[in-house]
Design a protein around this motif. Structure first.
Motif, PDB file in Angstrom:
ATOM      1  N   ARG A   1       0.827  -1.197   0.000  1.00 24.96           N
ATOM      2  CA  ARG A   1       0.000   0.000   0.000  1.00 24.96           C
ATOM      3  C   ARG A   1       0.867   1.256   0.000  1.00 24.96           C
ATOM      4  O   ARG A   1       1.918   1.279   0.621  1.00 24.96           O
TER       5      ARG A   1
ATOM      6  N   CYS B   1      -8.791  -0.650   0.268  1.00 28.39           N
ATOM      7  CA  CYS B   1      -9.070  -2.083   0.361  1.00 28.39           C
ATOM      8  C   CYS B   1      -9.920  -2.590  -0.798  1.00 28.39           C
ATOM      9  O   CYS B   1      -9.871  -3.786  -1.129  1.00 28.39           O
TER      10      CYS B   1
ATOM     11  N   THR C   1      -6.959  -3.453  -3.080  1.00 26.97           N
ATOM     12  CA  THR C   1      -5.862  -4.272  -2.551  1.00 26.97           C
ATOM     13  C   THR C   1      -6.331  -5.523  -1.825  1.00 26.97           C
ATOM     14  O   THR C   1      -5.617  -6.523  -1.778  1.00 26.97           O
ATOM     15  N   ASP C   2      -7.516  -5.483  -1.239  1.00 25.78           N
ATOM     16  CA  ASP C   2      -8.009  -6.633  -0.472  1.00 25.78           C
ATOM     17  C   ASP C   2      -9.536  -6.565  -0.384  1.00 25.78           C
ATOM     18  O   ASP C   2     -10.094  -6.206   0.655  1.00 25.78           O
TER      19      ASP C   2
ATOM     20  N   TRP D   1     -12.280  -5.593   2.738  1.00 23.82           N
ATOM     21  CA  TRP D   1     -13.262  -4.502   2.585  1.00 23.82           C
ATOM     22  C   TRP D   1     -14.667  -5.017   2.871  1.00 23.82           C
ATOM     23  O   TRP D   1     -15.436  -4.377   3.601  1.00 23.82           O
TER      24      TRP D   1
ATOM     25  N   THR E   1      -2.741  -6.562   8.643  1.00 20.97           N
ATOM     26  CA  THR E   1      -2.625  -5.550   7.591  1.00 20.97           C
ATOM     27  C   THR E   1      -2.309  -4.183   8.181  1.00 20.97           C
ATOM     28  O   THR E   1      -1.460  -3.443   7.673  1.00 20.97           O
TER      29      THR E   1
END
Length: 255
Positions: free
Chosen positions: A6, A129, A132-133, A137, A205
């Motif tokens: 990130r 998020c 990225t994920d 989220w 994270t």
């Protein structure tokens, strides 16, 4: 879990003299944090600072808390919140609130070394998020948890679970992004194993992100004011004695 690194989501708050309350209010709204200067390290100063910056939006101030640590360990990123109601002479009094929306941290005595502060923009974290994920989220925005279930044995904490999501909104549309080590799966939740896995993923994270954040140091008397719905805060380990006072409150914009 996606592992792409990130970009830094750090916030470095502007320093503004207490005499410029409107400017401090504007920067707080824009950045989510501001440091007030020009104050003595008295116990009255945080309340004065809250009134100067929030003005007529100030609604409820909770008891001032003093924290002293010697050779302190790191404090990881978190948002302040707690749920404590005490009985005083047969009358219930709320001492902390799950929906405190501003936090003031006054430096009474800086440590000998270390103890630098760091902030993260939680709004940007959640928005990031989505790319990225996405699974994280979805968890943060859709899953109910017991916000203080991991602290169930603490004296004064209500026995009734406080159910909520990490990302919620006030009735006026203000976003809340929670970050607490007290979150736990609901009692007998059929998805408890998944919830526990995602709580661990969330913590991992956030901890990984801490190293990317810029650091800053509070001088004696300075007060860091945070939008507690938007910014997470933490600090590095330190040596020597460190003393701060913490004031949490609710404004007219709180949930």
């Amino acid at each position: 879990m996606l592992t792409s690194r990130r970009p830094s989501l750090g916030v470095v708050p502007a320093r503004i003299d207490i005499g410029h309350g409107q400017e401090a209010r504007r920067k707080l709204a824009h950045d989510g944090a501001v440091v007030l200067t020009g104050l003595e390290a008295t116990a009255d100063a945080p309340v004065v600072a809250a009134a100067a910056v929030l003005g007529q939006r100030l609604r409820q101030v909770f008891p001032l808390r003093q924290r002293q640590s010697q050779d302190g360990n790191p404090v990881h990123l978190h948002a302040d919140s707690f749920d404590i109601v005490v009985d005083m002479g047969g009358v219930p009094h709320r001492r902390r609130d799950p929906d405190e929306d501003y936090v003031l941290i006054q430096c009474v005595q800086p440590p000998g070394s270390g103890g630098d502060s760091f902030l993260a923009d939680a709004y940007r974290f959640v928005d990031d998020c989505t790319a990225t994920d996405p699974d994280l989220w979805e968890f943060l925005t859709q899953a109910d948890v017991d916000l203080y279930g991991a602290w169930g044995g603490l004296r004064g904490l209500p026995a009734t679970p406080r159910v909520g999501r990490h990302v919620e909104y006030t009735r006026t549309g203000r976003r809340i992004v929670r970050r607490t080590d007290g979150a736990a799966p609901l009692h007998r939740d059929p998805d408890a194993e998944h919830i526990q896995t995602m709580l661990a993923r969330f913590q991992e994270t956030v901890r990984d992100m801490e190293g990317t954040l810029p650091r800053f140091r509070l001088a004696q008397g300075e007060i860091l004011i945070l939008d507690n719905y938007r910014c997470w805060h933490g600090r590095e380990a330190h040596t020597g004695d460190r003393i701060v006072r913490i004031l949490t409150l609710r404004s007219s914009d709180a949930r």
